[in-house]
Design an enzyme around this catalytic site. Structure first.
Site: not given
Length: 502
Positions: A294-295, A328-331, A372, A414, A445
């Site tokens: 995503r990032t 997932c925060n970024t998603a 992120t 990760k 994150c």
């Protein structure tokens, strides 16, 4: 038990093969019971029959029967069936096991008879039942016609040889199952009815679907005998059925990242007040680590994860989940793209996290965010915070690079590291935010809580900092929905609101 709203167009599925003749009789009476004037007005009906060769009621045969029926129902689900008829009383002894594990409604045959008796014979208290030894031993009818309202009577065995008249009439040589609808089978059933009347039965209910084929040939009795198959068909057509409430199921978009998914599942289990396995929440996880990063996409040089996220959510939707969680925060920068095309609400972890902050820290004005670079650049947290009167504070460029290294670096979380360089990188960012006067930091994150546990942390520069874990908050919110502490309508409203405010 709660009634569910029936779809505008019902598609009936009739499972044949358990007794082939009886299944065909229920199908005929289902069509006969439909209140229509033309062929075009009839219900859609799927009738499928694969002869079930082991007809005995042994435990092995019952297991075989359970799996046969389950596979048939799942096949019906794929073909758009909304309402299943199960023309076999023996199979109703384990109907709860089936209903718990399928999404379609199974019409309860004994419940249909109970409703019919209560409506048409309100003064009857002594009910005679024509059924097999197995169903009698399982006390199927006693579950519905229980004391003190009713007394269930069964025929006595013959004084000569201990013959069970009902079983012999159905399963014996030249019985109903062999296609004989006259002579000995009918005589045996009549004997059983007379025995029930002698015991004081005020009404007789067939508890084997084959009896419906000959019920009008038993002759006149001094008490009514019901055509159970016809009552079952009429009950199904009338839509009076009350569905068993299936267990609430949480769907999880997993693999974004894999360790964070496991962390979320642990927090979901830990947040559930349960004393045994069966009190925990059903969970369906679609672990898909191949969803594009995503990032990378938000920073402009990676593939778009929208289709992969959507496809994963659709698989969960097909698995009958009630809500979807994406740990997932970024998603969540992509949620607004896919939510309008889903029939299941995504519980937005950003929204629920900010709601928690406002409730837990009512005087709060600034919130530190460790996330992120893609999450920060997307503005999803900034907008959610501003909607509640809060200002987002993020690390300086140099410290943000170290946060990314703690997450994505060669020795980052990760990559499987939970100590060493990654801890130093992220605590340095905490120190900087603390020195800026920030007292509450969101671990934005889902890998960061693996490095920094939620709670109070004493930083080197600014004192005590409250670390808040959105994964934990998301888990608690999912548990609240599953336990009915918050109405599911709230999730639908929130998911729609989130899509409109971005």
């Amino acid at each position: 038990m709660t009634a569910r709203t029936l779809p505008a167009r019902r598609v009936f599925g009739v499972i044949g093969g358990l007794g082939p003749l009886a299944g065909a009789d229920v199908l005929f009476k289902l069509i006969q019971a439909s209140p229509v004037r033309t062929d075009a007005e009839h219900f859609d009906v799927v009738f499928e029959q694969h002869p079930f060769r082991n007809a005995s009621a042994s435990r092995a045969a019952t297991t075989e029967r359970k799996l046969y029926i389950f596979d048939m129902i799942r096949d019906f689900e794929k073909r758009g069936v909304t309402t299943v008829l199960l023309p076999c009383f023996l199979s109703h002894t384990f109907m709860g096991e089936l209903q718990e594990n399928v999404s379609v409604q199974i019409v309860d045959m004994v419940d249909a008879l109970h409703e019919y008796v209560m409506r048409c014979f309100p003064s009857v208290r002594r009910v005679g039942v024509l059924t097999s030894d197995y169903i009698r031993d399982e006390r199927l009818f006693e579950r519905y016609f229980g004391a003190p309202e009713f007394e269930v009577l069964h025929p006595a065995r013959s004084a000569v040889g201990g013959v069970d008249f009902v079983t012999e009439a159905v399963y014996g040589d030249g019985g109903i199952k062999s296609g004989r609808f006259e002579g000995k089978p009918v005589e045996l059933l009549r004997e059983a009815c007379l025995d029930l009347i002698a015991q004081g039965a005020e009404l007789i209910l067939p508890g084997m679907t084959e009896i419906g084929l000959v019920v009008d040939r038993i002759g006149t009795l001094c008490v009514p005998i019901v055509d159970s198959n016809l009552v079952y068909a009429q009950y199904a057509v009338a839509g009076q059925c009350v569905s068993r409430e299936r267990g609430f199921k949480v769907g999880v978009v997993g693999g974004v990242g894999p360790a964070a998914t496991v962390d979320f599942m642990q927090k979901l289990v830990r947040s559930t007040p349960a004393t045994r396995d069966q009190e925990h929440i059903k969970l369906l996880v679609e672990q898909n680590p191949q969803i594009p990063d995503r990032t990378d996409n938000l920073l402009g040089d990676g593939p778009d994860p929208t289709v992969s996220l959507y496809a994963t959510c659709k698989k969960l939707e097909a698995g009958d989940v009630d809500i979807i969680a994406i740990p997932c925060n970024t998603a969540h920068a992509f949620v607004e793209r896919i939510q309008p095309y889903l029939n299941v609400p995504i519980v937005n972890m950003l929204t629920v996290s900010v709601e928690y902050l406002r409730a837990a820290f009512p005087d709060l004005r600034e919130v530190g965010l460790l996330a992120t670079t893609g999450t920060i650049m997307s503005g999803v947290y900034r907008k959610a915070l501003e909607a509640h009167g809060l200002r987002q504070v993020v690390p300086s460029d140099g410290l943000q690079a170290r946060v990314m290294n703690a997450i994505y670096g060669e020795h980052g979380v990760k990559a499987g590291f939970l100590a060493g360089e990654c801890i130093g990188d992220v605590t340095a960012a905490v120190d900087e935010l603390s020195e800026c006067g920030v007292e509450v930091i969101l671990l934005g994150c889902t890998e960061l809580p693996l490095l920094l546990p939620e709670g109070k942390m004493y930083s080197g520069g600014g004192g005590v900092v409250n670390l808040v874990d959105p994964t934990e908050i998301l888990a608690r919110r999912c548990v609240a929905y599953a336990r009915g502490e918050i109405g599911l309508a709230n999730a639908l409203i929130d998911s729609a609101k989130d899509a409109c405010t971005r």
